[in-house]
Every structure is written in C-alpha cells, then in structure tokens.
Motif scaffolding. Structure first.
Motif: not given
Lengths: 216, 216
Positions: B121-128, B133-138
C-alpha cells in the motif's frame, strides 16, 4: 521546451480537490510521528548507542496493535477509492502515508500548480543531496496533479527528467507543474524543482487519458 | 532500444559492494518494524477504530528517545559517507531507511544486475497499482547500481521512463538494469520493471561521470 510558459511563483488558492478531511484526525498525527521515527532512525544509523532492540520491540507492538484492528486489504482498497477521487494515501502528498514528505500543493489562477517542501535524510541520494529517483517521483506526481487541476487527467505514458544541478537536502525546494497541451487522448505536462529560483530538475510527461478502474 | 541485450533472469552472485555489514543490527530490525507501522497505518486509514491518539503518542516518544541519542546531522553525514562507498541509507535499497521497500539487488556474471520486490500500500498510485513515480525512483536507483556494478558511475543527467502497462501491487516484480555504453564522461544505462516476464516500465538513463564531494 520553447513553448513553455514561465512557471513563476504567483497567487495561489487552495487546491481543494486534494485535501480530503480526515474522519479520524489521530491517523494524521500518528503518520506525522512515524515520519519523525523514520528520520530519527536514519540519523541514528548503526553506530548509535540507543537500545535498538527495545525500539524494534516497541515498534513491532504498535504494528501488531494496528494489524489487530485492520480488516481485509481488499476492503481497505475499496474504502480508499470511494468518494470523489480525493485520496489521502499517495507516497508524495498523502497525509496517511509516512513515506510522503509530504508535499502540499496549491493550484494557481494561471492554471499551474505549485508547492514547497524541504527534504531530509530519508530522501538522500548523493551526499547531502536529494536522490534523483526521489525528484522523479515528486515530479511524476506533480505532473499528475497538474493534469487534475487543468481538468483532464490520465496515466503516465512517458516521463523525461533532466537533471540540471544537484538538488540540496535541508533547503526549501519549490516544485511547480503545468499542463501544456491536450490532443485527443494525449496530454503533455511539464514541471520543475527549483531552489532559490534556479532549476534543479525538470520533467516533461506524456499522459494518456485513461484510468485504472476503481476497486468495488 | 535496438542495441539492447535481452535482460533475462540468470546466474546471480552477491553484489558485495552494496551490502555493508551493520555495526548495530538492532537498527535494521527497528527499521523493518517501522516499515510494518507505515503499512499498517495506511491499511488503517481514517476510518479505523484503533486509538490513534495513543499510537501517535507512543511513536512520538520513540522519536524523542532516538533524538536524545542523535548527534549533529553534519557529523552523521560524514559518518554515512565514510568507508568504501557502501551506503545503507538510500530510499530504495537502504537497510536503515524505512522508506525503502527495500529492494535487494544482485550482480550477474553477464554484467547486468537484478532483484525482485513486492510492493504494498505505501507505494500505490492508481488503484491497486504501483505509483508511476515510485517506479521511476526504483529504476533511477537500479540504473545507478548498474553503473557501479559495471565499474563506471556517474550522476543522472537525463532519465526517460516508458510506461507499458500498469505495475501491480502485491505481486512479485523483477527489476533489472544494465550499463549499455560509456563514451568519455557519458554513460548510457537501461533498466526494466517486469511482472510475469512482461515489461511494465522501462528506463533509459544518461549519466555523467562526476560525483558530489563527500562531507568531511
């Protein structure tokens, strides 16, 4: 970039679509306290003299307590996405998400949005500076909110980030965004992170006007 | 993208440069417990019946305790960056950073690197689904580690992300990266996040072979 209007600090008004009122304000204070813990643990590091075993036990007891009150995650997902699209859980601005710095954004009469944020140790990449991936995460979100503010939202299709200079920790950063163009289902949006008026990271995004369905 | 070798799961060996041994193992367990708290608070949300005021007080007490043992942040920065460049604090893989999922990366004999991670849950953007932006960070981080593994590192100058399909939460993601080319001070590096062998997000980065000086 030649068509880019200048993104200057300007008159702001509250971006109400992004500020849901919590039903249990204690959650926000518990999340704020968790942000303090995250930062203090990084500050402590592995040379600290604090009794970290005891700290870990206390934190696990808090997590156990919360887990006991938590229902199935599928129900929570439905709950999170109910209502008028106002979310409180994203990792950039979310009041319920301790990962979020959080960034507070406001919409401007000129169609752009903006906010200021100061980032500490949890967001570090190079020594004393913001992680390039964190800047990317913030900008992707700001571009998405810029689209919401402009009235036509979508999913990120392509995001390009240009890093102009290292972005400092512990200094106030200004982050701005603006939807530039909509053609059919395609949306182009730009944003920038600046310090003292100098751009550190700029972003250009292409979004497609579609959405992941909400859970029910 | 035509010159891109296929990034397939392969023989891996430990990426030793990225696995500093902690001097106080309790820190890692306290950070792991903090990750549980972050997730449980998001799961709770603002409709929980848990006594969030009490939870906030406990968390603030823990932060106070840690702060009492913490020295000046400038000293901590010097300490963080001492030694052989092995860091434990970044927001993607850092054992001391509760924001990090954490992603564990391993280097491969073929010159690529990779790891698997399941995001909640802490990395959620669109539902589920994972926040873009998290994908970009990783991926920014994975590209940086790919450069370290290949032996020539630099600062991100430009990062381009292409989003092929929504990246799911709660499913094992494979993240791979590879340095493609070095010319003078310029470094080109690529990476991808996949689920069940299908690419969700791919990244191309241009890095410049320079570093922010370490604090002393």
């Amino acid at each position: 970039m030649s068509e880019k209007p200048e993104l200057v600090p300007g008159e702001t008004r509250k971006l109400e679509v992004l500020t849901a009122i919590p039903k249990n304000e204690g959650v926000d204070s518990a999340v704020a306290a968790t942000r303090r813990v995250i930062s203090a643990l990084l500050h402590a590091g592995d040379r600290t003299s604090a009794e970290m075993g005891a700290v870990a036990a206390q934190l696990n007891a808090i997590a156990d307590h919360l887990d006991e009150h938590n229902g199935p995650v599928d129900d929570r997902l439905v709950d999170m996405w109910s209502g008028e699209g106002v979310t409180r859980h994203d990792p950039i601005t979310g009041a319920e998400n301790a990962i979020a710095p959080p960034l507070h954004l406001a919409g401007r009469e000129d169609g752009s949005i903006g906010g200021v944020v100061t980032l500490g140790l949890p967001y570090q990449g190079p020594p004393g500076h913001v992680h390039g991936g964190v800047s990317a995460m913030l900008l992707d979100h700001v571009l998405g909110v810029s689209n919401a503010w402009a009235g036509t939202s979508g999913m990120t299709a392509r995001l390009t980030l240009n890093y102009h200079r290292p972005t400092p920790l512990f200094q106030e950063l200004e982050i701005t965004g603006r939807q530039m163009k909509v053609e059919g289902r395609k949306i182009w949006t730009e944003g920038v992170i600046s310090v003292d008026g100098e751009p550190c990271v700029s972003a250009e995004g292409l979004f497609i006007n579609k959405q992941v369905p909400r859970p029910r």
